[in-house]
Every structure is written in structure tokens, then in C-alpha cells.
Design a protein around this motif. Sequence first.
Motif, PDB file in Angstrom:
ATOM      1  N   LYS A   1       0.850  -1.180   0.000  1.00 52.63           N
ATOM      2  CA  LYS A   1       0.000   0.000   0.000  1.00 52.63           C
ATOM      3  C   LYS A   1       0.892   1.238   0.000  1.00 52.63           C
ATOM      4  O   LYS A   1       2.123   1.124  -0.008  1.00 52.63           O
ATOM      5  N   THR A   2       0.278   2.410   0.014  1.00 53.29           N
ATOM      6  CA  THR A   2       1.042   3.651   0.124  1.00 53.29           C
ATOM      7  C   THR A   2       0.752   4.310   1.457  1.00 53.29           C
ATOM      8  O   THR A   2      -0.411   4.514   1.821  1.00 53.29           O
ATOM      9  N   GLY A   3       1.797   4.629   2.191  1.00 50.17           N
ATOM     10  CA  GLY A   3       1.650   5.346   3.444  1.00 50.17           C
ATOM     11  C   GLY A   3       1.499   6.835   3.200  1.00 50.17           C
ATOM     12  O   GLY A   3       2.265   7.425   2.437  1.00 50.17           O
ATOM     13  N   VAL A   4       0.507   7.427   3.819  1.00 54.27           N
ATOM     14  CA  VAL A   4       0.232   8.856   3.648  1.00 54.27           C
ATOM     15  C   VAL A   4       0.735   9.624   4.871  1.00 54.27           C
ATOM     16  O   VAL A   4       0.272   9.395   5.990  1.00 54.27           O
ATOM     17  N   ILE A   5       1.708  10.503   4.628  1.00 56.29           N
ATOM     18  CA  ILE A   5       2.230  11.393   5.658  1.00 56.29           C
ATOM     19  C   ILE A   5       1.526  12.732   5.480  1.00 56.29           C
ATOM     20  O   ILE A   5       1.772  13.445   4.504  1.00 56.29           O
ATOM     21  N   LEU A   6       0.620  13.062   6.381  1.00 61.07           N
ATOM     22  CA  LEU A   6      -0.098  14.325   6.245  1.00 61.07           C
ATOM     23  C   LEU A   6       0.833  15.485   6.580  1.00 61.07           C
ATOM     24  O   LEU A   6       1.570  15.456   7.571  1.00 61.07           O
ATOM     25  N   SER A   7       0.797  16.509   5.726  1.00 60.80           N
ATOM     26  CA  SER A   7       1.709  17.637   5.908  1.00 60.80           C
ATOM     27  C   SER A   7       1.027  18.950   5.558  1.00 60.80           C
ATOM     28  O   SER A   7       0.043  18.986   4.818  1.00 60.80           O
ATOM     29  N   TRP A   8       1.556  20.016   6.110  1.00 64.85           N
ATOM     30  CA  TRP A   8       1.111  21.374   5.797  1.00 64.85           C
ATOM     31  C   TRP A   8       2.235  22.119   5.101  1.00 64.85           C
ATOM     32  O   TRP A   8       3.419  21.929   5.428  1.00 64.85           O
ATOM     33  N   GLN A   9       1.851  23.013   4.180  1.00 70.20           N
ATOM     34  CA  GLN A   9       2.833  23.905   3.567  1.00 70.20           C
ATOM     35  C   GLN A   9       2.789  25.297   4.196  1.00 70.20           C
ATOM     36  O   GLN A   9       3.289  26.271   3.615  1.00 70.20           O
ATOM     37  N   ASN A  10       2.225  25.385   5.374  1.00 66.45           N
ATOM     38  CA  ASN A  10       2.118  26.656   6.090  1.00 66.45           C
ATOM     39  C   ASN A  10       1.736  26.305   7.530  1.00 66.45           C
ATOM     40  O   ASN A  10       1.232  25.207   7.779  1.00 66.45           O
ATOM     41  N   THR A  11       1.965  27.231   8.442  1.00 68.03           N
ATOM     42  CA  THR A  11       1.506  27.003   9.817  1.00 68.03           C
ATOM     43  C   THR A  11       0.278  27.854  10.139  1.00 68.03           C
ATOM     44  O   THR A  11      -0.029  28.098  11.302  1.00 68.03           O
ATOM     45  N   SER A  12      -0.444  28.269   9.102  1.00 72.40           N
ATOM     46  CA  SER A  12      -1.639  29.097   9.312  1.00 72.40           C
ATOM     47  C   SER A  12      -2.702  28.366  10.117  1.00 72.40           C
ATOM     48  O   SER A  12      -3.515  28.989  10.812  1.00 72.40           O
ATOM     49  N   GLY A  13      -2.705  27.044  10.055  1.00 75.83           N
ATOM     50  CA  GLY A  13      -3.736  26.263  10.731  1.00 75.83           C
ATOM     51  C   GLY A  13      -3.685  26.337  12.246  1.00 75.83           C
ATOM     52  O   GLY A  13      -4.695  26.078  12.914  1.00 75.83           O
ATOM     53  N   ILE A  14      -2.534  26.703  12.809  1.00 71.24           N
ATOM     54  CA  ILE A  14      -2.483  26.841  14.266  1.00 71.24           C
ATOM     55  C   ILE A  14      -2.875  28.255  14.696  1.00 71.24           C
ATOM     56  O   ILE A  14      -2.946  28.536  15.897  1.00 71.24           O
ATOM     57  N   GLU A  15      -3.120  29.127  13.701  1.00 68.63           N
ATOM     58  CA  GLU A  15      -3.456  30.528  13.978  1.00 68.63           C
ATOM     59  C   GLU A  15      -2.401  31.108  14.929  1.00 68.63           C
ATOM     60  O   GLU A  15      -1.215  31.087  14.594  1.00 68.63           O
ATOM     61  N   ASP A  16      -2.791  31.597  16.099  1.00 66.38           N
ATOM     62  CA  ASP A  16      -1.791  32.163  17.024  1.00 66.38           C
ATOM     63  C   ASP A  16      -1.675  31.321  18.295  1.00 66.38           C
ATOM     64  O   ASP A  16      -1.339  31.822  19.362  1.00 66.38           O
ATOM     65  N   GLN A  17      -1.955  30.007  18.158  1.00 66.72           N
ATOM     66  CA  GLN A  17      -2.004  29.114  19.318  1.00 66.72           C
ATOM     67  C   GLN A  17      -0.944  28.013  19.203  1.00 66.72           C
ATOM     68  O   GLN A  17      -1.134  27.028  18.491  1.00 66.72           O
TER      69      GLN A  17
END
Length: 331
Positions: free
Chosen positions: A89-105
Motif C-alpha cells: 500500500k502507500t503510506g500517507v504522511i499528512l503535511s502542511w505547507q504553512n503554519t496558518s492552521g495553528i493561527e496564534d495558538q
Amino acid sequence: MVTEEQARRIYRESIHIDGLNICNFGPEIFHAWNRGGITAVSCTCGLWENFKDSIKNIIQWKKWFEEYEDLIIPVHTVEDIYKAKREKKTGVILSWQNTSGIEDQIDYLMVFEQLGIKIMQLTYNTQNYSGAGYTEINDSGITGFGKKVLEEMSRVGIAVDLSHVGHNTTMDSIKYSPKPPCFSHVLPASQNASGRNKTDEEIKAIRKRGGIVAASCFGPNMKKGNDSTIDDYVDVLDYYIDLVGVDHVGIGSDASEGHARPSSFLEWCNMDKGYAYQMTAWGSKKVVKPLGKLEEREELAVAMARKGWSEEKIKKVLGLNWIKYFNTVWT
């Protein structure tokens, strides 16, 4: 000398990790990975999204993991990558290209790691709370908040990616990150002066910290532009190897298969914050990616063999170097 037949065998036996895909994810892509023998892929599931929309993206992946469990599995540890190989199978490594998702936390980093986000790029092209992307007029370097983000990412086991990050913020991040950062999908500035490409100074600094430099196949930023071939891509890998050694180089294709150019998605990607102003024209301009289709990835090993690569060198760059890096930063 590795023959073509041997190269194909080596590829099928090897762990192959692709350090960045931003495809039109879904069953067509999952089948393409499977046909292409790709063991694990870092999949962009965050770019400009805020906290709520980042959660929505993760929920979508959780649904896919259930619906397509015969094709993909989530990756939380290096052992999950080996499991994907064993189970074909293929292993999926979830990644972000920005840290906007944490907002200011900063505390959100711990939560997102537990939800499966294992790689985060500090900034995407422009300024955010942590630092500057490469398109900013003035890159003032890492912020105080950004330094704390680096510390927390290292603590909870999220790899720090600096591919789209500005030079000053890149060098600061390499200095201040407790664990080694990476370049998950970059090309050398010495071969093409695009601001998106990384200088020898930056590449050597990543190596000095024990990180990894993964080569992108974004044609316009390669030496021959959109005329580049898969052999030219292997030349980029050899350039990196000459610069930092064979143990610190990997693959990060930046594949965007399934997205047309122009498309609303790629135009969104190339607008600051997804709406403010156009940063680059790559949402609509012609882009050739010389690694070709995901299902044809085996051809990369054949191209490596044409350049005289040994079996050991092929296996390291295809995936073993990523394994070594993840073992360092995920623990």
C-alpha cells in the motif's frame, strides 16, 4: 554498472518516499501511487487554511483512510512506512505547507500532531506569525513566536520544512530549531536564480544540522526550464550529493497530478492567503514536471542507473535517507 532490468528490480524492492505531493487527491491518485510502487508520500493537506478548515481537511483524509484502506494507510511512525511496504500500500504522511492552521495558538501543534500532521512548512511564500516566505519584499527573519513554534514542533515530533521560506527566516530556523529542519521540495539557486530555489549556503546549513534536501521537479525552476528531462532531474540529485553527501539527499517531486493549469485550486494556491493578491503566475502558466506521472515512478530508478548509480546510492536517495531523517525528528 546497474542495468535497466536490475534498476527496476531495485526500485520494486526499495522503500520509495516522495517528500511532497499536492495532487487532486482521491482514488485516482491513490491507484496511481499503487501502480507506481510509491511506498509513502507527504501529502499537502494545509496551505492557507485556518484552524477550522484544517480540521475539515483532516476529516476528509480520515474518511479516505477508511474507504480506501486497500490502497492507503496513515503514517504516524517510521514503522508505518515499513508496514505500507509489506502490505503493498502507500503510506500517507499528512503535511502542511504553512503554519496558518495553528493561527496564534502554539498549543494547537500538539493536537495536530496527534491527528497525524507529521511535517509542517513554517511559512508559505509570504509573511505569517512565524516568519517570512521567499516572495516578501523584506524578510526580517524568524519571529519570537516562530522560535517557539520551532521548539514545540521539535518537542511533539513534527518535522520542520523550510522549502518556501525566505532566506533570512530559513537561516534563523536552521539555527534555532532544536531538531534538524528539511527542504522537502527544492531546486538549487546555482542552476536557476529563481527566488524559490535554495542557495548552496542554505543547503549546506541543512546538511550541517543533519537534515535532508529533497529535489523538486518543478520544470520552470530547473536549469533547462520546461525542457528539462528525467535525466536532468537526476543531475540535480547528483549536484546535491556532490554538495552535501549521498546520505542527505532525497526525492520531493512537488507532483500536482490531477490539477489543470489554469485551475481555481492552483490559482488559490498562488494568491497570498488564498485571496489577497497574486504572488506568482504559476496557477496558470505552463509547468512541466519531468519526473512524469506518478504511476511511472519506476523510471526514476532507470534514469539513476543510466547515470552510473550503484544499488546502495539508488536505495538511499529513493527513501532510506528520508527514513533516517524521520527517525531523528519524529522521536
